[in-house]
Design an enzyme around this catalytic site. Structure first.
Site, PDB file in Angstrom:
ATOM      1  N   GLY A  20      18.287  -3.542   5.655  1.00  0.00           N
ATOM      2  CA  GLY A  20      18.060  -4.318   4.444  1.00  0.00           C
ATOM      3  C   GLY A  20      16.704  -3.998   3.862  1.00  0.00           C
ATOM      4  O   GLY A  20      15.933  -3.213   4.434  1.00  0.00           O
ATOM      5  N   GLU A  98      11.301  -1.615  12.931  1.00  0.00           N
ATOM      6  CA  GLU A  98      10.883  -0.611  11.949  1.00  0.00           C
ATOM      7  C   GLU A  98      11.389   0.778  12.364  1.00  0.00           C
ATOM      8  O   GLU A  98      10.642   1.758  12.445  1.00  0.00           O
ATOM      9  CB  GLU A  98       9.347  -0.602  11.795  1.00  0.00           C
ATOM     10  CG  GLU A  98       8.746  -1.937  11.411  1.00  0.00           C
ATOM     11  CD  GLU A  98       9.066  -2.355   9.969  1.00  0.00           C
ATOM     12  OE1 GLU A  98       9.764  -1.600   9.271  1.00  0.00           O
ATOM     13  OE2 GLU A  98       8.616  -3.435   9.553  1.00  0.00           O
ATOM     14  N   GLN A 100      12.823   3.074  10.939  1.00  0.00           N
ATOM     15  CA  GLN A 100      12.668   4.201  10.014  1.00  0.00           C
ATOM     16  C   GLN A 100      11.473   5.082  10.342  1.00  0.00           C
ATOM     17  O   GLN A 100      11.389   6.217   9.882  1.00  0.00           O
ATOM     18  CB  GLN A 100      12.566   3.697   8.568  1.00  0.00           C
ATOM     19  CG  GLN A 100      11.283   2.972   8.207  1.00  0.00           C
ATOM     20  CD  GLN A 100      11.328   1.484   8.550  1.00  0.00           C
ATOM     21  OE1 GLN A 100      12.332   0.987   9.069  1.00  0.00           O
ATOM     22  NE2 GLN A 100      10.261   0.774   8.248  1.00  0.00           N
ATOM     23  N   CYS A 157      13.482 -13.464  -9.945  1.00  0.00           N
ATOM     24  CA  CYS A 157      14.504 -14.354 -10.505  1.00  0.00           C
ATOM     25  C   CYS A 157      15.229 -15.186  -9.449  1.00  0.00           C
ATOM     26  O   CYS A 157      15.976 -16.097  -9.804  1.00  0.00           O
ATOM     27  CB  CYS A 157      15.532 -13.544 -11.298  1.00  0.00           C
ATOM     28  SG  CYS A 157      16.581 -12.480 -10.287  1.00  0.00           S
TER      29      CYS A 157
END
Length: 209
Positions: A20, A98, A100, A157
């Site tokens: 995500g 983490e 990545q 938003c």
């Protein structure tokens, strides 16, 4: 073969991936899973990249302050030697935060799950700030028993946020930071924000020339 050895020989490895954007609660979900495994009597260890020094190297820390002791490693291939071969052999579950940042993520997960019969739980970004594949996290999905895609809340938003927007002008893929550098955004505000950033960059380059 004694009963303990017979039981261990029947255990199969697993790979679970949590992905995500930033601020989606990936590390929180990872720590919750690891704690649940520990509560069930399994031997666990947490690993994170030594590149991530935001909260020190001895703990995995969520954005809201929850933490768990960990090993910091430059590569996952060094993890076994750093923890010790005997300690590694006793582990049932390895959490990787983490993901990545580990170039050898795929090779490690493949061997640890298939050969060493470990349960591997990975949390990591699926995309970088340009919405491109980040590191080897997506490469691990074909190995996975489960994949969980989390979302954040758009900072602009409040709608579901799938993407990570970089506020600064730096262009390198790996730029470690928190809310000062990144924010989660929905598709609309990612596109709008990227247009603003790209326009500002073009204007800046024109002024230099």
């Amino acid at each position: 073969m004694d009963s303990a050895a017979l039981f261990r020989s029947s255990i199969q490895g697993e790979v679970h991936v949590i992905i995500g954007p930033m601020f989606a609660g990936k590390t929180t979900a990872l720590l919750r899973r690891i704690q649940s495994e520990r509560n069930n009597g399994r031997s666990v260890a947490m690993v994170k990249s030594s590149k991530d020094t935001r909260y020190g190297l001895d703990s995995v820390v969520t954005h809201d302050g929850n933490k768990m002791p960990c090993f910091a490693a430059s590569t996952l291939s060094n993890f076994r030697s750093e923890i010790g071969h005997e300690a590694y052999s006793k582990l049932d579950v390895i959490g990787i935060d983490e993901g990545q940042f580990f170039e050898d993520l795929y090779d490690f997960c493949c061997y640890a799950a298939d050969h060493d019969r470990k349960t591997i739980i990975i949390a990591g970004l699926d995309g970088d700030y340009m919405r491109r594949s980040f590191g080897s996290v997506l490469d691990v999905i074909p190995l996975a028993d489960s994949v969980t895609k989390l979302t954040a809340r758009c900072e602009l938003c409040g709608r579901r946020a799938f993407f990570t927007f970089r506020k600064s002008a730096e262009t390198q893929t790996e730029l470690i930071g928190g809310a000062d550098v990144y924010m989660p955004v929905c598709r609309q505000h990612y596109v709008n924000g990227q247009l603003v950033t790209d326009t500002a960059s073009i204007i800046s380059e024109c002024r230099k020339s």
